[in-house]
Design an enzyme around this catalytic site. Structure first.
Site, short mmCIF file in Angstrom:
data_model
loop_
_atom_site.label_atom_id
_atom_site.label_comp_id
_atom_site.label_asym_id
_atom_site.label_seq_id
_atom_site.Cartn_x
_atom_site.Cartn_y
_atom_site.Cartn_z
CG HIS A 148 -2.25 -1.09 0.82
ND1 HIS A 148 -2.01 -2.69 1.47
CD2 HIS A 148 -3.31 -0.77 0.85
CE1 HIS A 148 -2.94 -3.21 1.08
NE2 HIS A 148 -4.56 -1.81 0.76
N GLY A 199 -0.84 -2.13 -5.78
CA GLY A 199 -1.51 -3.13 -5.66
C GLY A 199 -2.81 -2.71 -5.27
CG HIS A 275 -10.87 -4.68 -2.74
ND1 HIS A 275 -10.79 -3.38 -2.94
CD2 HIS A 275 -9.98 -5.01 -1.97
CE1 HIS A 275 -10.71 -3.00 -1.79
NE2 HIS A 275 -10.76 -3.88 -0.79
CD GLU A 327 -12.02 -5.32 2.29
OE1 GLU A 327 -11.85 -5.56 2.16
OE2 GLU A 327 -12.95 -5.59 3.52
CD GLU A 343 -14.99 -1.25 2.00
OE1 GLU A 343 -14.56 -2.55 1.62
OE2 GLU A 343 -13.99 -0.33 2.58
CB CYS A 423 -10.72 2.07 4.41
SG CYS A 423 -11.76 0.56 5.22
CB CYS A 424 -15.87 2.92 5.90
SG CYS A 424 -15.78 1.65 4.67
#
Lengths: 656, 656
Positions: A148, A199, A275, A327, A343, A423-424
């Site tokens: 990441h 990625g 994803h 996800e 999500e 993250c959300c």
């Protein structure tokens, strides 16, 4: 492609939101979410899992500058997920947008101090990722697939450009330009560089946004390289995996490298796979690069991917990513309601993609999707008090199943305070705080209004300043009053989106019926405008019963209730247990009520449906008998507002 | 409890099956499954994962007797699952039953030679589990929870008693009596013994069966101990887990020790929980012990568990164990069709439980469940050619979902040749081979016929020999001809089960309408019988549409088609793709066809239903329109016969 019709969306700083509906959300983000997240990033939320995010930056800064000491023990190590840096970037971006509509000296000071810490962690060559700065720089860029770095970079570019655009401050922007230079030296087509790509995508669209600020072709070129190189044989991730000892989580999965949208070149990708957040972030970047480079082949796959998502893989709430496994997208017409992953971040990413497609071509379906996601599958991610969040947004909730059914263990019945992988919530904060930037777009000869949000905006079609004021009680009422302020007269085309849910509307100009033409979902008024022109657009806003294409197994025989852009749901609180026993029938009389017994003046819908009666004998099976129903008043609330009154069942889709 | 009404089921050796339907299955087991499994147990199936089962026994025998050499290298180690021994036991049991109705000197010789090998592996103190004999005896009895010693023991007792009953040979029986002695010395209530019980139940019912042969109270006592001790605080498995380093797979699961039905005493268990096969094996043993000890408290929970399964957790096919997670029960009224686990072995175990309950009380519901499982969820586990097997028996199959949806990855669309964990095929073989033992039961004053299977049986109600001959084309036709042969006259009550699916029947005795009384699902004829008495029982066998209790979410708005005991399904092969678009409507005319274009003279049902038409515009959602259907002939085949003509969709439940 026709660059003449490209339009640019308005920037947050150029629009002041003053909207009954969104104003409340933005205020909640400003006064609740941003301060709460700041505490979370600083590990100061009692009882919550620590973020370690700020601590990581302080530690990285200390390790970079031996003279600095922020009070973090130097041997304490990195904390949190490998992408923990990104949480702070999202917070900075949201805070920047918040400043745009609500100046706050204290918050700006906090931002500047935080940016100082971040920049103190930057390496001489521009590198800036605390995971590797703390754990060992010799390993940097060795695991683009999973670690990441480029994802965090992307979020920092977004944050830096947002803060620069709002506050005019360059410090973080310049740091990111240096970091991009560093990446550019290490990754690219040239010999000796890694022929890699992110990625987890986002750097693509972020670099385009940076390019819009810097006008430095290098930034667009790197975005284009990431997109063009992705999935080219031999697969970079396959080689990287081999170098890293062949640990590949998705090896035995049907997704494999398509989990990363990296199993084949992007121009060969026509079905949304893998994803979901990564996917729509990539597609957003692809649309951006297609627009800026005039690349028809790239635009064509964007169109294919758009159609696949919107016509075959999107929930009625605008949520995407059906499968908890990865996800991820699953397959066309698979839209399970109870096991949905859906999500929050994926719906946000779909809005990003839609806005970019709308920028290329003003077609109502793009803004329709922005509206669908914003009013439903995005804001469902946040409690009405702004203090808890859903990562997963199911369309059917069954408390017992979430406890006892492994297939639904990812489905939470109540929103959570914070997440280890957080993250959300910050993603929600940044899209809500930047909501204004979805309202209008403009190019030399045209202005489009995509969303009807009470606001005052400043645009410049053809270089001449135009102020557009919108007053409305949308989405609860259908009337939208729009007025223009401009110096002198100006000829341009003004397009008002007519949402696909709307079957009937009236359009008045200065009190008279307006002459307009319909084009791709927009009512176009092409005339010479002058100061004080007033438009009144009134949508009929009946209750609609909606059904799903018969290819969709899970919604067969079911309807959903919508009104305007809002999708409604049944909750146990109002309708009792076993919501699946309720039948809508073909009601014609609906009662629309505002705010009764509900927070926030929510609109509820009620009508008389039916409920299957209990069987007397307790048998599990019997020969088909005449259905025994009792009349039952069904009460629906907006889907986004579910799970604000305790745990219970919920369903969007109701038996016919 | 009323021991006066207990009845004993007939033994396989006392009944000769001569049935159009079941004869074919038994012949298939005899000529295909048993030889194929023998090859599998000997690692001689090309391309299949080796079993290692026989090799393990040979190696264990070599290690036990240094003078023996079966050609297995002594350092090769144990192969297969920890419970691999049980596969051979199940095979021996099935082969024994097969000998009962079809003597086969070659097979009997193979059995005897195999038993020699097994017995050569037995330790001086009677211990006999190859996993520990090969891997180290010092570890035996240290992991009763997971390492299946007592499970394998149970299967060997079943095999040994079956072979003894059929062939009169005691060698394996005596070996097992010695092994039980060894267990009894190590596990039990007395101080110094382990206060443990099986992690995977079966030994309980096996010991009762052994007791029926030996009449040794020690065997019943050990069965009772395993049941009474189970789940008593402090939890044995918890202590054992602690001793073994606290590796407990189910720690964070809601099932925890109830995965093993060992989280609380059995008399406190009223809901079927945990691993389904273990559960029904335990309940079978509980019913056995309740019957033999007259334990009302134990019988009461058996009744609760029975009701919970049959009225709240059983698929219409008789399958149980809804959840792939833990191969387990989930919760009341949760009956997902597509993600069903519905293991073949669990349905078999339910038939075991039902037979034991029927032995205590002749209530039709018990034999109804035996019939339901046998004709549907059990034999669906085997291909019509006897060469491939289902472990999982879903009620809805979606090939794309099985490939791309993690929730359904356990659902195979085609039967598999063999399994690494090969519990189901040999279990199928043993229940089919012993089918005769489900047909009749008798006590001093009563005879009951539970299943209508063409056969000639020898019973002895009140000590006097009675021969019962059944001739029928059941389940395809409703007529059953029964005749008695006996010397002189005998007074007894004869009960004929009237299946719950049957709403109308006629009963003739020697050509005239018979006088009977209905009691708990049996038509009772209480009279003095004589040689040559003929009964003709004729069931009306219309096509039934069946619906599910409204508590069941997954079948809401759906019907299944049944005729007689057979549950039917739609297959893609006959009805095209997207079976969920088909609607049954309320058909009144059904066409019942025998064997057209299908193997085995299968009965098919067809009727005119409807299919939802495609939408023209490809939209995913639209305002509810008048339903657009086209007439569509629906063709159904028996559920058990699905997936015999290639991969494709299947569904049992059809929209109304």
């Amino acid at each position: 492609m026709n660059p003449a019709i490209y339009s640019e969306f308005i920037k947050p700083k150029d629009i002041a939101i003053n909207d009954q509906f969104w104003g409340a959300f933005m205020e909640r983000v400003r006064t609740k979410v941003i301060p709460y997240q700041w505490k979370a990033l600083n590990d100061k939320v009692p009882g919550a899992e620590p973020s370690y995010c700020i601590r990581n930056f302080k530690l990285a800064a200390e390790l970079t500058h031996p003279d600095l000491y922020y009070g973090v023990p130097r041997d304490i190590g990195f904390g949190g997920m490998v992408f923990q840096d990104s949480d702070l970037a999202k917070w900075i971006e949201a805070a920047a947008y918040s400043l745009a509509w609500h100046p706050d000296g204290e918050l700006e000071k906090t931002l500047d101090e935080t940016i100082d810490i971040i920049c103190n962690a930057q390496q001489d060559d521009g590198y800036l990722d605390t995971y590797y700065i703390i754990k060992g720089l010799e390993k940097r860029f060795t695991n683009l697939k999973d670690n990441h770095e480029l994802y965090c970079l992307g979020h920092y570019i977004e944050a830096a450009t947002a803060y620069y655009e709002v506050a005019g401050k360059r410090k973080l922007l310049d740091a990111m330009i240096r970091y991009v230079d560093c990446v550019d030296k290490n990754i690219g087509a040239e010999e000796g560089k890694l022929h890699g790509y992110p990625g987890h995508e986002i750097a693509e669209m972020a670099l385009v946004r940076l390019y819009a600020v810097t006008n430095d072709e290098k930034h667009l070129k790197l975005a284009k390289y990431f997109i063009d190189q992705r999935g080219q044989p031999p697969l970079f991730f396959e080689e990287e995996t081999r170098r890293n000892g062949n640990t590949f989580y998705w090896k035995d999965s049907y997704v494999q490298y398509q989990y990363y949208q990296a199993g084949k070149p992007v121009r060969e990708q026509h079905i949304a796979e893998g994803h979901a957040v990564r996917a729509v972030y990539l597609y957003s970047g692809m649309a951006d690069v297609a627009r800026l480079t005039g690349d028809d082949s790239l635009l064509a796959v964007c169109g294919d991917l758009w159609n696949d998502i919107v016509h075959r893989q999107m929930y009625i709430t605008g949520s995407i990513g059906q499968s908890a496994y990865g996800e991820a997208f699953s397959y066309d017409y698979d839209l399970p309601n109870d096991t949905a992953y859906a999500e929050t971040c994926a719906a946000i990413g779909l809005a990003f993609f839609a806005r970019r497609m709308a920028s290329i071509m003003p077609k109502g379906e793009y803004a329709d999707v922005i509206e669908r996601t914003l009013f439903n599958g995005i804001i469902s991610g946040m409690a009405l008090d702004g203090e808890s969040f859903f990562y997963v947004n199911p369309l059917e909730a069954l408390p017992q199943a979430s406890l006892k059914d492994r297939r639904m263990r990812h489905v939470k019945i109540e929103r959570q305070k914070w997440f280890g992988c957080a993250c959300c919530p910050p993603n929600l904060a940044r899209i809500i705080a930047s909501l204004g930037s979805y309202v209008h777009s403009a190019n030399g000869g045209s202005v489009y209004t995509h969303l009807y949000v009470g606001s005052e905006a400043r645009l410049a079609p053809g270089g001449r300043e135009l102020k557009i004021k919108i007053e409305t009680k949308y989405p609860w009422e259908g009337q939208v009053d729009i007025s223009f302020a401009l110096e002198g007269k100006a000829a341009f085309s003004y397009g008002l989106r007519i949402p696909s849910w709307c079957k009937s509307f009236s359009l008045k100009l200065n009190g008279d019926n307006a002459a307009y033409s319909m084009q791709d979902g927009y009512a176009l008024l092409n005339r010479e405008w002058q100061d004080g022109d007033r438009i009144t657009l009134t949508f009929d806003m009946p209750v609609n019963l909606v059904e799903t294409n018969p290819h969709v197994r899970d919604n067969s025989g079911r309807i959903a209730v919508t009104r305007g852009p809002i999708v409604y749901c049944l909750e146990e609180k109002d309708n009792g247990k076993e919501l699946f026993r309720l039948h809508a029938g073909r009601p014609e009389d609906f009662t629309v009520t505002y705010g009764k017994d509900l927070p926030e003046g929510l609109c509820t819908i009620s009508f008389t449906g039916k409920r299957e009666k209990d069987w007397q004998d307790g048998a599990l099976y019997r020969n088909l008998a005449d259905a025994a129903y009792e009349d039952k008043k069904l009460i629906l609330i907006p889907y986004y507002a579910w799970a604000n009154r305790g745990a219970g069942e919920m369903t969007v889709w109701i038996h016919k």
